[in-house]
Motif scaffolding. Structure first.
Motif, PDB file in Angstrom:
ATOM      1  N   VAL A 171      -7.526 -55.132  55.737  1.00 42.40           N
ATOM      2  CA  VAL A 171      -7.323 -55.054  54.284  1.00 42.40           C
ATOM      3  C   VAL A 171      -6.352 -56.126  53.832  1.00 42.40           C
ATOM      4  O   VAL A 171      -6.551 -56.768  52.779  1.00 42.40           O
ATOM      5  CB  VAL A 171      -6.823 -53.650  53.892  1.00 42.40           C
ATOM      6  N   ARG A 172      -5.299 -56.361  54.612  1.00 43.38           N
ATOM      7  CA  ARG A 172      -4.332 -57.393  54.255  1.00 43.38           C
ATOM      8  C   ARG A 172      -4.974 -58.777  54.291  1.00 43.38           C
ATOM      9  O   ARG A 172      -4.761 -59.605  53.385  1.00 43.38           O
ATOM     10  CB  ARG A 172      -3.147 -57.342  55.216  1.00 43.38           C
ATOM     11  N   ARG A 201     -11.081 -63.644  61.006  1.00 39.91           N
ATOM     12  CA  ARG A 201      -9.662 -63.654  61.382  1.00 39.91           C
ATOM     13  C   ARG A 201      -9.261 -62.372  62.105  1.00 39.91           C
ATOM     14  O   ARG A 201      -8.377 -62.381  62.965  1.00 39.91           O
ATOM     15  CB  ARG A 201      -8.797 -63.856  60.137  1.00 39.91           C
ATOM     16  N   TYR A 202      -9.910 -61.272  61.750  1.00 44.03           N
ATOM     17  CA  TYR A 202      -9.605 -59.994  62.395  1.00 44.03           C
ATOM     18  C   TYR A 202     -10.134 -59.973  63.833  1.00 44.03           C
ATOM     19  O   TYR A 202      -9.465 -59.466  64.750  1.00 44.03           O
ATOM     20  CB  TYR A 202     -10.227 -58.861  61.588  1.00 44.03           C
ATOM     21  N   ILE A 203     -11.340 -60.536  64.036  1.00 37.33           N
ATOM     22  CA  ILE A 203     -11.947 -60.530  65.362  1.00 37.33           C
ATOM     23  C   ILE A 203     -11.223 -61.488  66.300  1.00 37.33           C
ATOM     24  O   ILE A 203     -10.970 -61.175  67.471  1.00 37.33           O
ATOM     25  CB  ILE A 203     -13.441 -60.887  65.260  1.00 37.33           C
ATOM     26  N   ARG A 223      -5.524 -61.256  50.962  1.00 40.76           N
ATOM     27  CA  ARG A 223      -4.999 -62.618  50.921  1.00 40.76           C
ATOM     28  C   ARG A 223      -6.107 -63.630  50.669  1.00 40.76           C
ATOM     29  O   ARG A 223      -5.952 -64.563  49.869  1.00 40.76           O
ATOM     30  CB  ARG A 223      -4.299 -62.944  52.236  1.00 40.76           C
ATOM     31  N   ARG A 224      -7.239 -63.447  51.356  1.00 44.20           N
ATOM     32  CA  ARG A 224      -8.338 -64.396  51.185  1.00 44.20           C
ATOM     33  C   ARG A 224      -8.923 -64.306  49.786  1.00 44.20           C
ATOM     34  O   ARG A 224      -9.296 -65.326  49.197  1.00 44.20           O
ATOM     35  CB  ARG A 224      -9.421 -64.105  52.237  1.00 44.20           C
ATOM     36  N   VAL A 258     -14.771 -61.244  52.575  1.00 41.35           N
ATOM     37  CA  VAL A 258     -14.994 -60.253  53.633  1.00 41.35           C
ATOM     38  C   VAL A 258     -15.302 -60.943  54.959  1.00 41.35           C
ATOM     39  O   VAL A 258     -14.760 -60.589  56.018  1.00 41.35           O
ATOM     40  CB  VAL A 258     -16.135 -59.298  53.236  1.00 41.35           C
ATOM     41  N   VAL A 259     -16.191 -61.948  54.921  1.00 38.74           N
ATOM     42  CA  VAL A 259     -16.580 -62.651  56.145  1.00 38.74           C
ATOM     43  C   VAL A 259     -15.386 -63.383  56.751  1.00 38.74           C
ATOM     44  O   VAL A 259     -15.169 -63.341  57.969  1.00 38.74           O
ATOM     45  CB  VAL A 259     -17.728 -63.632  55.843  1.00 38.74           C
ATOM     46  N   ASP A 260     -14.609 -64.049  55.919  1.00 37.55           N
ATOM     47  CA  ASP A 260     -13.455 -64.785  56.425  1.00 37.55           C
ATOM     48  C   ASP A 260     -12.423 -63.831  57.014  1.00 37.55           C
ATOM     49  O   ASP A 260     -11.839 -64.103  58.076  1.00 37.55           O
ATOM     50  CB  ASP A 260     -12.838 -65.605  55.292  1.00 37.55           C
TER      51      ASP A 260
END
Length: 377
Positions: free
Chosen positions: A4-5, A368-370, A9-10, A362-364
């Motif tokens: 979510v963070r 970054r999460y993965i 930001r993105r 969402v994709v970006d």
């Protein structure tokens, strides 16, 4: 939560992009030569009608003031009214059309994802073998077909000649299953030390292909040529899925080659990493290695292209919705442009741009999460 963070930001960094889109769409009306009110209402409009439209569009005010007034209304959900019959609220028209395009895009991306990831991983695992060559051939053929032609081919196969396609599917599935079984049985006759390690997997694959073929033969769907059934309609979910199947398949088949190639390229590079070789040396199964060590690192390019694919899906939806008669955003924008409905074009383009920006965020954030190696900033 970290995702979510990252998403927040993105999304904030993409706000200027959305602001630029709003400027471009709003000032389209100022680029039109002549009187916008006369263009909207036509040559037969009375002076009173022209004056009403000019007043509604605030054409007597300076452009910056008109933009601020329109943007403030858009932020509160008021996108104005359409003056082209049937006169209606722009927000209400978009609200009735957006779910159709949204469902179509989500269904297409879901199909493309479920097909391209296994195909890409399989081609990478069998690099240089007949399976890899077969996947590459399918990719080259599919990527050469335009969306409108793909839709016509699917209509020809699944609507006009559904029985022939059903029979061909049965024959093809049986031949593939028989070929896999025969290859596996030939290998089982060899001495144990000479057997290929994929004998069991070929038997399992043959059984899966056979079961899937028989299920398709028994429950072959009757797909409609045109039209759309909403989820809230009396016929429910099944009729909705039937009406969206061919359009979603059309868009998915356009995206599958690009996504498959991306997964294959990343997976080939990942399979050459030292930690994958170490996992193989420990005797771990190929399936476990592909799931735990190859899949996740091979999704970076896939996610980047998936974000761009959203824009292509929205663009392709214009053609696909026209071919299959779907009441979505694509057909709404086309009709609005043809009827010179400026308010509808402005509102629809702004909503599509907002959707596109949100999906890219969402994709970006997912990438970054993965991959923690990518900076959170």
């Amino acid at each position: 939560m970290r995702f979510v963070r990252l998403f927040s930001r993105r999304l904030l960094t993409l706000v200027p992009v959305l602001f630029g889109v709003s400027l471009a769409t709003f000032f389209l009306i100022d680029l039109v030569p002549g009187d916008p009110a006369a263009i909207v209402l036509g040559a037969n409009a009375t002076p009173e009608q022209l004056e009403i439209v000019r007043d509604e569009l605030n054409l007597d005010q300076p452009a910056p003031q008109r933009y601020i007034s329109w943007l403030s209304g858009a932020l509160t959900g008021d996108l104005g009214r359409s003056y082209v019959p049937p006169e209606q609220s722009v927000a209400e028209a978009i609200a009735s059309r957006l779910p159709v395009t949204f469902e179509l895009a989500i269904a297409a991306m879901l199909i493309a994802t479920l097909v391209s990831i296994p195909l890409g991983l399989l081609a990478a695992l069998r690099e240089g073998e007949p399976m890899d060559a077969f996947v590459n051939a399918v990719v080259i053929i599919t990527v050469s077909i335009a969306a409108f032609l793909m839709g016509l081919l699917l209509i020809y196969a699944f609507v006009l000649h559904a029985d022939g396609t059903r029979t061909a599917t049965l024959v093809g599935g049986l031949l593939i299953a028989a070929g896999l079984a025969a290859t596996a049985l030939r290998e089982r006759r060899r001495p144990r030390t000479d057997r290929a390690p994929r004998t069991r997997s070929r038997l399992v694959s043959g059984a899966v292909v056979l079961a899937a073929t028989l299920i398709l033969w028994r429950f072959w769907p009757q797909l409609p040529r045109q039209g759309f059934s909403r989820l809230t309609a009396e016929r429910g979910v099944l009729e909705n899925l039937r009406s969206v199947a061919l359009p979603a398949m059309t868009l998915a088949l356009v995206e599958i080659p690009v996504l498959t190639t991306a997964v294959r390229s990343d997976a080939i590079a990942t399979l050459q990493q030292d930690y994958v070789r170490f996992a193989r040396s420990r005797g771990l199964s190929t399936g476990y290695i592909m799931r735990r060590h190859v899949l996740k690192p091979s999704m970076m390019t896939f996610l980047a292209i998936a974000g761009v694919s959203v824009g292509r899906l929205l663009g392709g939806a214009v053609i696909v919705e026209t071919i299959f008669g779907l009441p979505g955003m694509g057909s709404l924008i086309v009709n609005a442009v043809a009827n010179k409905d400026f308010r509808m074009v402005q509102g629809a383009v702004l909503v599509v741009a907002a959707f596109y920006v949100a999906m890219n965020a969402v994709v970006d954030a997912a990438a970054r999460y993965i991959d923690p190696r990518i900076s959170d900033g």
